[in-house]
Write an enzyme that holds these catalytic residues in place. Sequence first.
Site, PDB file in Angstrom:
ATOM      1  N   CYS A 242       0.930  -1.064  -0.150  1.00 20.27           N
ATOM      2  CA  CYS A 242      -0.134   0.008  -0.060  1.00 20.27           C
ATOM      3  C   CYS A 242       1.027   1.405   0.064  1.00 20.27           C
ATOM      4  CB  CYS A 242      -0.861  -0.074   1.288  1.00 20.27           C
ATOM      5  SG  CYS A 242      -1.778   1.563   1.530  1.00 20.27           S
TER       6      CYS A 242
ATOM      7  N   CYS B 154      -0.743   3.896  -6.681  1.00 18.77           N
ATOM      8  CA  CYS B 154      -1.667   3.061  -5.731  1.00 18.77           C
ATOM      9  C   CYS B 154      -2.018   1.743  -5.952  1.00 18.77           C
ATOM     10  CB  CYS B 154      -2.982   3.880  -5.295  1.00 18.77           C
ATOM     11  SG  CYS B 154      -4.288   3.214  -4.397  1.00 18.77           S
TER      12      CYS B 154
HETATM   13  N1  DGL Z   1      -4.043   0.589  -1.975  1.00 21.37           N
HETATM   14  C1  DGL Z   1      -3.560   1.624  -1.228  1.00 21.37           C
HETATM   15  C2  DGL Z   1      -2.428   2.673  -1.818  1.00 21.37           C
HETATM   16  O1  DGL Z   1      -1.456   1.844  -2.418  1.00 21.37           O
HETATM   17  C3  DGL Z   1      -4.562   2.392  -0.262  1.00 21.37           C
HETATM   18  C4  DGL Z   1      -5.531   3.190  -0.936  1.00 21.37           C
HETATM   19  C5  DGL Z   1      -6.549   3.677   0.088  1.00 21.37           C
HETATM   20  O2  DGL Z   1      -7.037   3.097   0.830  1.00 21.37           O
HETATM   21  O3  DGL Z   1      -6.771   5.017   0.012  1.00 21.37           O
HETATM   22  O4  DGL Z   1      -2.540   3.600  -1.299  1.00 21.37           O
END
Ligand code: DGL
Length: 249
Positions: free
Chosen positions: A71, A181
């Site tokens: 993430c 993301c």
């Molecule tokens: N998948 C995540 C990222 O890479 C989180 C996105 C989120 O929860 O806003 O930032």
Amino acid sequence: MAVVGVFDSGSGGLSVLREIRKTLPDERYIYFADNAFCPYGEKAPSFIVERGKAITDLLLSKGAQAIVVACNTATAAAIAELRASYSIPFVGMEPAVKPAALGTRSGVVGVLATAGTLKGSKYLKTRGLYEDEVRIAERVGKGFVELVESLDLDSPHAREVVSASLQPLLDEGADTIVLGCTHYPFLLPLMKRIAPEGIRFIDPAPAVARRLADVLRMEGVPTGEFPGGSVELLSSGSFEVLNKLYLSI
Ligand code: DGL
């Protein structure tokens, strides 16, 4: 066999797990989706640190020898604190600005990420290294995480939401788009239909997988002894989308 914990705010980190399993297929993976608190994108860094520690404690109790913070938002907010608090190695997401800056022909790189990632010091530092050579245009992928978490990857509504953030980057001349993301790769087929031919999308997940392999080697964790490996899926909330997206990777 290595036991590797992987976590994200939700199902997005499965796009990283997919790449990790291509590089290291024969390990035991425990994937934690923090669905009860998804999205992380606009949450306070202190809250994400707290969640990161709670998730790390759980993954450690299940025998994790290394943890991938799959993430970008949690990497930006929490990885320094996690590294300072625990002795196992953490591998985080790198904003792929470097390969984008080296590869652009138009001289404009587009970055799609959450608000938290775009404000993070790691991203700002990386951007600072390249912004004299190329122009870096940024947009929050507004609503993208919600699309993925509702498995709405291809509807007219999804197209509208994705276009609203992607099109301005294309209009600014970006020929290379960084997916900042881990949810966004699930929208890649739709993005490719929206963007004209020749636009490159860069997902840092393969580099993260290589980094994990290096880290396990450096730590002396044996790998490759569990043919086919295994994946255990955990969630603080619903499993519905997680299970379905897992079947697609
Ligand atoms: N998948 C995540 C990222 O890479 C989180 C996105 C989120 O929860 O806003 O930032």
